[in-house]
Design a protein around this motif. Sequence first.
Motif, PDB file in Angstrom:
ATOM      1  N   UNK A   1     -43.868  -0.179   0.848  1.00  0.00           N
ATOM      2  CA  UNK A   1     -43.186   0.719   1.767  1.00  0.00           C
ATOM      3  C   UNK A   1     -43.327   0.233   3.207  1.00  0.00           C
ATOM      4  N   UNK A   2     -42.338   0.582   3.997  1.00  0.00           N
ATOM      5  CA  UNK A   2     -42.381   0.358   5.438  1.00  0.00           C
ATOM      6  C   UNK A   2     -41.720   1.544   6.111  1.00  0.00           C
ATOM      7  N   UNK A   3     -42.141   1.786   7.335  1.00  0.00           N
ATOM      8  CA  UNK A   3     -41.527   2.856   8.140  1.00  0.00           C
ATOM      9  C   UNK A   3     -41.035   2.243   9.442  1.00  0.00           C
ATOM     10  N   UNK A   4     -39.736   2.321   9.638  1.00  0.00           N
ATOM     11  CA  UNK A   4     -39.131   1.859  10.884  1.00  0.00           C
ATOM     12  C   UNK A   4     -38.875   3.052  11.779  1.00  0.00           C
ATOM     13  N   UNK A   5     -39.050   2.851  13.076  1.00  0.00           N
ATOM     14  CA  UNK A   5     -38.721   3.907  14.027  1.00  0.00           C
ATOM     15  C   UNK A   5     -37.866   3.352  15.151  1.00  0.00           C
TER      16      UNK A   5
ATOM     17  N   UNK B   1     -36.107   8.373  15.939  1.00  0.00           N
ATOM     18  CA  UNK B   1     -35.514   8.473  14.611  1.00  0.00           C
ATOM     19  C   UNK B   1     -36.230   7.441  13.742  1.00  0.00           C
ATOM     20  N   UNK B   2     -36.688   7.855  12.588  1.00  0.00           N
ATOM     21  CA  UNK B   2     -37.436   6.962  11.720  1.00  0.00           C
ATOM     22  C   UNK B   2     -36.768   6.799  10.356  1.00  0.00           C
ATOM     23  N   UNK B   3     -37.034   5.661   9.748  1.00  0.00           N
ATOM     24  CA  UNK B   3     -36.510   5.358   8.425  1.00  0.00           C
ATOM     25  C   UNK B   3     -37.686   4.987   7.528  1.00  0.00           C
ATOM     26  N   UNK B   4     -37.997   5.857   6.581  1.00  0.00           N
ATOM     27  CA  UNK B   4     -39.047   5.598   5.612  1.00  0.00           C
ATOM     28  C   UNK B   4     -38.438   4.848   4.436  1.00  0.00           C
TER      29      UNK B   4
ATOM     30  N   UNK C   1     -36.384  -0.591  18.360  1.00  0.00           N
ATOM     31  CA  UNK C   1     -36.892  -0.450  16.994  1.00  0.00           C
ATOM     32  C   UNK C   1     -38.326  -0.970  16.894  1.00  0.00           C
ATOM     33  N   UNK C   2     -39.056  -0.418  15.950  1.00  0.00           N
ATOM     34  CA  UNK C   2     -40.404  -0.891  15.665  1.00  0.00           C
ATOM     35  C   UNK C   2     -40.703  -0.669  14.190  1.00  0.00           C
ATOM     36  N   UNK C   3     -41.716  -1.370  13.680  1.00  0.00           N
ATOM     37  CA  UNK C   3     -42.187  -1.116  12.329  1.00  0.00           C
ATOM     38  C   UNK C   3     -41.797  -2.142  11.284  1.00  0.00           C
ATOM     39  N   UNK C   4     -41.046  -3.152  11.659  1.00  0.00           N
ATOM     40  CA  UNK C   4     -40.671  -4.167  10.681  1.00  0.00           C
ATOM     41  C   UNK C   4     -41.857  -5.040  10.306  1.00  0.00           C
ATOM     42  N   UNK C   5     -41.639  -5.899   9.311  1.00  0.00           N
ATOM     43  CA  UNK C   5     -42.707  -6.797   8.901  1.00  0.00           C
ATOM     44  C   UNK C   5     -42.496  -7.325   7.499  1.00  0.00           C
ATOM     45  N   UNK C   6     -43.570  -7.880   6.951  1.00  0.00           N
ATOM     46  CA  UNK C   6     -43.556  -8.452   5.608  1.00  0.00           C
ATOM     47  C   UNK C   6     -44.235  -7.482   4.650  1.00  0.00           C
TER      48      UNK C   6
END
Length: 125
Positions: free
Chosen positions: A17-21, A79-82, A6-11
Motif C-alpha cells: 500500500x501507498x498513500x499519496x497526498x 486530497x489523499x489517495x489511499x 504531491x507527496x507519498x510516492x515511492x517503491x
Amino acid sequence: QVQLVESGGGLVQPGGSLRLCCAASVRTYRTYAVAWFRQAPGKEREFVASVSRTGEVTYYGDAVKGLFTISRDNAKNTVCLQMDSLKPEDTAVYYCAARYFGSVYSTSSSAYDNWGQGTQVTVSS
C-alpha cells in the motif's frame, strides 16, 4: 490558479500500500474538484479517481475501483489517495489535478487546468 504539491510516492512490493497526498496553496481548495491521474511510460495519461468539492462524492476509474480510495480534508487543504493491493501495472507517475467548480465526473485530463508536478509510484519485487 492554484499550486498543487504531491507527496507519498515511492517503491512498494506487489500487494503493498501507498498513500499519496496533494496539498494546495489556496484556502479556497474547497471550491475545486480534485482528481488523480497517472501516466506510465509510453502510455496516455489515465484517470484514476476524483472527489467533489465537499468530499461527499467520489468517482473511480475501472482499473482501481475497490482498490484505491480518494478523500479530502478541506480544513487542511489536502486530497489523499489511499492505494491498496498494488500491482506492477500500477507503476506510473501520479498527478494531482484540480478545477475550480469542476465536476467530480470529469475524467478527461483536458477538463483540469491546475496540475501538480507528479510523484513516482513503482510497484516491484
